[in-house]
Design a protein around this motif. Structure first.
Motif, mmCIF file in Angstrom:
data_model
loop_
_atom_site.group_PDB
_atom_site.id
_atom_site.type_symbol
_atom_site.label_atom_id
_atom_site.label_comp_id
_atom_site.label_asym_id
_atom_site.label_seq_id
_atom_site.Cartn_x
_atom_site.Cartn_y
_atom_site.Cartn_z
ATOM 1 N N GLU A 40 -7.333 10.794 -6.203
ATOM 2 C CA GLU A 40 -8.452 10.435 -5.315
ATOM 3 C C GLU A 40 -9.641 11.388 -5.438
ATOM 4 O O GLU A 40 -10.187 11.871 -4.449
ATOM 5 C CB GLU A 40 -7.965 10.361 -3.860
ATOM 6 C CG GLU A 40 -8.896 9.531 -2.993
ATOM 7 C CD GLU A 40 -8.358 9.280 -1.602
ATOM 8 O OE1 GLU A 40 -7.358 8.579 -1.471
ATOM 9 O OE2 GLU A 40 -8.959 9.810 -0.650
ATOM 10 N N LEU A 82 -9.941 2.659 -1.915
ATOM 11 C CA LEU A 82 -8.783 2.148 -1.164
ATOM 12 C C LEU A 82 -8.887 2.521 0.317
ATOM 13 O O LEU A 82 -8.072 2.109 1.127
ATOM 14 C CB LEU A 82 -7.479 2.680 -1.765
ATOM 15 C CG LEU A 82 -7.233 2.293 -3.230
ATOM 16 C CD1 LEU A 82 -5.937 2.904 -3.739
ATOM 17 C CD2 LEU A 82 -7.200 0.777 -3.394
ATOM 18 N N ASN A 83 -9.889 3.312 0.647
ATOM 19 C CA ASN A 83 -10.125 3.653 2.048
ATOM 20 C C ASN A 83 -11.206 2.782 2.675
ATOM 21 O O ASN A 83 -11.715 3.116 3.744
ATOM 22 C CB ASN A 83 -10.525 5.126 2.163
ATOM 23 C CG ASN A 83 -9.377 6.027 1.786
ATOM 24 O OD1 ASN A 83 -8.334 5.998 2.422
ATOM 25 N ND2 ASN A 83 -9.536 6.797 0.729
ATOM 26 N N ASP A 116 0.800 -1.218 0.000
ATOM 27 C CA ASP A 116 0.000 0.000 0.000
ATOM 28 C C ASP A 116 0.836 1.272 0.000
ATOM 29 O O ASP A 116 0.885 2.003 -0.991
ATOM 30 C CB ASP A 116 -0.958 -0.003 1.198
ATOM 31 C CG ASP A 116 -1.915 1.169 1.159
ATOM 32 O OD1 ASP A 116 -2.229 1.634 0.060
ATOM 33 O OD2 ASP A 116 -2.339 1.631 2.229
ATOM 34 N N ARG A 128 -10.597 6.159 -6.463
ATOM 35 C CA ARG A 128 -9.499 5.799 -5.551
ATOM 36 C C ARG A 128 -9.958 5.769 -4.092
ATOM 37 O O ARG A 128 -9.310 5.148 -3.249
ATOM 38 C CB ARG A 128 -8.318 6.773 -5.731
ATOM 39 C CG ARG A 128 -7.122 6.374 -4.872
ATOM 40 C CD ARG A 128 -5.856 7.109 -5.219
ATOM 41 N NE ARG A 128 -4.775 6.696 -4.333
ATOM 42 C CZ ARG A 128 -3.510 7.014 -4.506
ATOM 43 N NH1 ARG A 128 -3.151 7.741 -5.543
ATOM 44 N NH2 ARG A 128 -2.590 6.608 -3.648
ATOM 45 N N LYS A 147 1.185 8.700 -2.835
ATOM 46 C CA LYS A 147 0.828 9.521 -1.672
ATOM 47 C C LYS A 147 2.044 9.635 -0.765
ATOM 48 O O LYS A 147 2.659 8.623 -0.420
ATOM 49 C CB LYS A 147 -0.310 8.869 -0.885
ATOM 50 C CG LYS A 147 -1.666 9.061 -1.517
ATOM 51 C CD LYS A 147 -2.762 8.556 -0.588
ATOM 52 C CE LYS A 147 -4.129 8.731 -1.210
ATOM 53 N NZ LYS A 147 -5.206 8.142 -0.398
ATOM 54 N N LYS A 189 -4.053 -2.176 -6.763
ATOM 55 C CA LYS A 189 -3.883 -0.771 -6.374
ATOM 56 C C LYS A 189 -3.486 0.063 -7.589
ATOM 57 O O LYS A 189 -3.995 1.166 -7.802
ATOM 58 C CB LYS A 189 -2.833 -0.632 -5.265
ATOM 59 C CG LYS A 189 -2.600 0.829 -4.938
ATOM 60 C CD LYS A 189 -2.126 1.124 -3.564
ATOM 61 C CE LYS A 189 -2.195 2.635 -3.349
ATOM 62 N NZ LYS A 189 -1.616 3.051 -2.096
HETATM 63 N N1 GLY Z 1 -3.747 4.078 1.051
HETATM 64 C C1 GLY Z 1 -4.774 4.483 0.204
HETATM 65 C C2 GLY Z 1 -4.299 5.085 -1.068
HETATM 66 O O1 GLY Z 1 -3.126 5.023 -1.381
HETATM 67 O O2 GLY Z 1 -5.073 5.675 -1.767
#
Ligand code: GLY
Length: 352
Positions: free
Chosen positions: A224, A231-232, A131, A228, A137, A214
């Protein structure tokens, strides 16, 4: 293991990755190279890294203290100062060798130093492999609020070397497993089933599939704005629980994965109430999570503060808490609103 091409950078696996790293170092003629480590990765991972990387370029070590409590601006200032004293310039490279704290903080330090230098992530924990190090990020915490300060910035490459997993505790491996379970429930249920049913996991295969998932999501929505947010899954309540335990003087800290696992149980409950996610699955999820992570007690008196902390979640807009919920396994909906009473009920469901 096949490499994965992300937006602007490759993810290379196992020992072959060190040859790719050596050729980047050779071809790009960096003015200086730094490696960011903590005391654990310096002792346990750095020797393997130096043994496998074929380069005659000098690499300066910058070491920070290990732990989430050091993922803050003060540590960044220490690293910026060290780089400045060691003569870093715009053509310097920063290699991050460590878990999510090192890769998130290192990426942030690099992408803001002199308006941005190149960096390469070498994650050494399962969590950072599947991750934190992938997807661009970067950032640090603000007090107990996680990842509040940061930027999107892509590394030049990622090295996934599962041998580093021998240097971390079983508790840290379980923490990373929560993110793999997340990909399983939202995109490929095989991952959840394998973790739930199979004690002899092929961890390299699970890491590869997790990064593939991912990467597909991030390619579609790098900043995001929409998809995206999936992913939360589990992270809205999970981050609230994690921050609450981090801030409490009486409770033992939870790992990120332990908190996210609690979040997935609660958010599965919310999914059943809001989107008719099948009832039998919420019991399956709760039972699997408690088998893997054990049971954490969340007191009735903790709940309001946990919900208060959830209001800082970065997915929220206009003060409303936004959830990712499941209609079914591999079928999700983003930007779901949930009344506070139902959030309380979901924490009671976890506790029951
Ligand atoms: N950990 C969530 C993301 O990278 O969007």
């Amino acid at each position: 293991m096949k490499s994965i091409q992300a937006a602007t950078y490759p993810v290379h696996f196992e020992e072959k990755a060190y040859n790719e790293l050596a050729s980047i170092i050779k071809n790009r003629a960096y003015s200086s190279i730094f490696i960011l480590v903590d005391e654990n990765t310096f002792e346990h991972c750095y020797p393997r890294f130096m043994q496998l990387l074929q380069t005659d370029k000098p690499i300066e070590i910058i070491q920070i203290d290990a732990g989430e409590i050091y993922k803050n601006m003060e540590t960044c200032i220490g690293v910026w100062n060290a780089m400045t004293e060691l003569g870093a310039d715009r053509r310097s490279l920063l290699i991050t060798l460590g878990g999510g704290v090192i890769t998130d903080l290192g990426g942030f330090v690099a992408s803001t130093f002199k308006r941005g230098i190149e960096f390469i992530n070498i994650p050494t924990t399962l969590l950072s492999m599947v991750d934190a190090s992938v997807g661009g990020k970067t950032g640090v915490d603000l007090g107990v609020l996680k990842n509040q300060i940061g930027v999107f910035a892509n590394p030049e490459m990622i090295v996934i070397d599962p041998e580093y997993l021998h240097t971390v505790t079983p508790r840290e491996i379980r923490s990373g497993t929560a993110e793999i379970i997340k990909y399983g429930m939202t995109h490929d249920i095989r991952l959840f089933n394998e973790i739930k049913d199979n004690p002899n996991l092929n961890i390299v295969d699970l890491i590869h599939r997790s990064i593939e998932i991912k990467n597909e999501v991030v390619l579609e929505d790098p900043k995001e704005k929409s998809i995206r947010k999936v992913l939360n899954w589990g992270h809205t309540i999970g981050h609230g629980v994690e921050s609450y335990f981090l801030d409490s003087e009486t409770k033992e800290n939870l790992t990120h994965g332990e908190a996210i696992a609690i979040g997935m149980v609660c958010e599965a409950y919310l999914s059943s109430k809001v989107l008719n996610f099948p009832e039998e699955y919420i019991h399956e999820i709760k039972s699997a999570i408690i088998t893997i992570y054990g049971k954490t007690t969340i007191e009735e008196s903790d709940v309001d503060d946990i919900i208060g902390l959830m209001k800082h979640d970065k997915k929220n807009v206009g003060g409303e808490i936004n959830f990712v919920l499941l209609e079914n396994y591999e079928n999700f909906k983003i930007d779901c609103k949930v009344p506070n009473d139902l959030i309380k009920e979901s924490l009671q469901f976890y506790n029951s």
